[in-house]
Motif scaffolding. Sequence first.
Motif, short mmCIF file in Angstrom:
data_model
loop_
_atom_site.label_atom_id
_atom_site.label_comp_id
_atom_site.label_asym_id
_atom_site.label_seq_id
_atom_site.Cartn_x
_atom_site.Cartn_y
_atom_site.Cartn_z
N ALA A 191 77.85 3.14 27.77
CA ALA A 191 79.21 2.63 27.57
C ALA A 191 79.53 1.44 28.47
CB ALA A 191 80.22 3.75 27.80
N ASP A 192 78.92 1.39 29.66
CA ASP A 192 79.28 0.32 30.59
C ASP A 192 78.78 -1.05 30.14
OD1 ASP A 192 76.59 1.35 31.33
OD2 ASP A 192 76.71 -0.21 32.86
N LEU A 193 77.93 -1.06 29.10
CA LEU A 193 77.43 -2.35 28.62
C LEU A 193 78.20 -2.82 27.39
CD1 LEU A 193 73.62 -1.67 29.04
CD2 LEU A 193 75.06 -3.08 30.50
N ALA A 194 79.25 -2.06 27.03
CA ALA A 194 79.99 -2.36 25.80
C ALA A 194 80.41 -3.82 25.70
CB ALA A 194 81.22 -1.45 25.70
N LEU A 243 79.03 -6.44 26.61
CA LEU A 243 77.96 -7.36 26.21
C LEU A 243 77.58 -7.18 24.74
CD1 LEU A 243 75.61 -7.07 29.29
CD2 LEU A 243 76.72 -9.16 28.47
N LEU A 244 77.83 -6.00 24.24
CA LEU A 244 77.33 -5.65 22.92
C LEU A 244 78.40 -5.73 21.84
CD1 LEU A 244 75.31 -2.55 24.12
CD2 LEU A 244 74.49 -4.90 23.89
N ARG A 245 79.65 -5.65 22.27
CA ARG A 245 80.74 -5.62 21.33
C ARG A 245 80.90 -7.00 20.71
NH1 ARG A 245 85.48 -3.70 24.47
NH2 ARG A 245 84.43 -1.69 24.50
#
Lengths: 197, 197, 261
Positions: free
Chosen positions: A69-72, A74-76
């Motif tokens: 979840a903490d990379l959301a 970058l990916l969203r």
Amino acid sequence: MIDDLERAIEAMLFSSDEPLDARQIAGRLGDEMTPGQVKAIIETIAARHAGSGIELVERGGRWHFQTPADLAHLLRRERDDPRKLSRAAAEVLAIVAYHEPVSRAEIEAIRGVQTSKGTLDVLMEAEWIAPAGRREVPGRPLIYKTTDAFLQHFGLASRKDLPGIDDLRAAGLLDPVDLAFDAAMGELDLVKDGEEA
Amino acid sequence: MIDDLERAIEAMLFSSDEPLDARQIAGRLGDEMTPGQVKAIIETIAARHAGSGIELVERGGRWHFQTPADLAHLLRRERDDPRKLSRAAAEVLAIVAYHEPVSRAEIEAIRGVQTSKGTLDVLMEAEWIAPAGRREVPGRPLIYKTTDAFLQHFGLASRKDLPGIDDLRAAGLLDPVDLAFDAAMGELDLVKDGEEA
Amino acid sequence: MEGLSLAFNMAPPPTARDDALQLSFESWEGPLDLLLALARSQKVDLKQISILALVEQYLRFIAEARELKLEVAADYLVMAAWLAYLKSALLLPKDPLEEPSPDELALRLQLRLQRLAAMREAAARLLARDRIGRDVFLRPQPEGLRDVKRRRWDASLYDLLAAYGQVKLRSEPVVHMVSRRPVVTLDAALHHLERMLGVRLDWGELADFLPADYRGPLRRSAIASTFVAALELARQGRVDLRQERAFEPLYLRTATGGQGA
């Protein structure tokens, strides 16, 4: 060196289009594996990926890979638009999740308003809730419960993970008003009795 | 401890719906990363997954995760699904066997009824018949013949082993009309049988 | 009564024109929802809320809405009437015989508000979780685990040959063959019967007059022909026929003159 069984299970979980449980995996391996043995291997795989950019998570007894979840951020991307829920739908979903199985009348008793047919439909279409039989009371109303897809979508390993469910239960806030009322009156009576004694 | 950049790139590669190149990744990270630096990290990730059930592979300068080829049999299982050949298909197969090579029009002429394309498809799927070129007549229709698999399945050493018409008659396989005639003359049969007994 | 009396503290009621509460009924999902919003404006734990103050807030809110000639839905008015009753009951000296007591009604309302608030908060926490497609991501196009069914067609050589037999039968020109059957002609039967009658004088069954060597289909034919021959001779007055009743054996003998059946 990762052993063959572990590689095989990892590849299955990676290429599956739905979360898999240990029994499904054991069945597919075709070996004399018990779900318990499979589960132990799954946990080894999950531990190996812990802290990486791919996580193996359990949702309702089924496992799937997902990003942390903490990379959301970058990916969203704009295209990512998870189902926007109306306030009514969110409340109904919460009531089903925290009280399941629950009838429409029970949902309405909590919310104080009628639930439009569309609200339950939206939640069923999202496959977050599903009918779970009928309550054996007059009228035999349909009762609803949440699904594995619900646990998966909201990142819950099980219903025990529902935020604050233990506190709500301890506070009696998941009990019907009648029950809570009797409990409250009971306490008052005790106090009264004490005073009179 | 896997560093954050590595986790981020890994998650990007995992959640991307197409293979990514180093430049795209650098662009999404938004940092002052050169494609070369990204590439070095990608290689670290690939090395970390080497020999596991998930592989990070390069295809034309782009990377994506996939499952190792040697595990394909677990991910795509083949299962037998036995089905009884339909009467129509059996007829067509018999005609091909007795008259090969034969075109669809010829099959229809012999059967006296139209033959759907699907029937021939089923026989080709079963690998019992195969196209055997074209008949050099107007329209150059495809002609069909039986295969070795056909002989094998039906336990025939060669097509010559197929019984002739006289054999079929002797075996009673041309009887149904006689039976129908006799059924109509049922009373007579009963008397005859009774007397002959 | 410690808990309840605390609940009825007269906290200074926030005005219905509070910024947070626009006078629009579209914002509320029914009276309970409005009551909860008003209760929240008391800025105390729902367990500590003053029900009396809440009732006042609600009644004032409805009154203002009506002053402004806003359409107030019936269920809000029903709630207003009920709350007005509750308010007077709470303020009047307690009638110990009244059931349910106003304190109990107030407690029930408070419990309902607590439950709605709890679920509303749970919904917010649920929606704030790491959700797939927003916070965490899956593989976009997993290959999926597949079971490929390989159809295996099944047929026996018998099926094949039987099918071919059917085709041949359908396609061959249909020729109806009427087989020649052995028959005993009427003439032959007459001749034979005459001969037999000459030998035999007493009644005899029709079958007794048949030639012994007629078997099978020939015998059937002989019965028919001999019967017809018997009728013919009877017509000529040369034999007598006798039968007890229909389907009984038929007897015949050489005519004795005028005593036929």
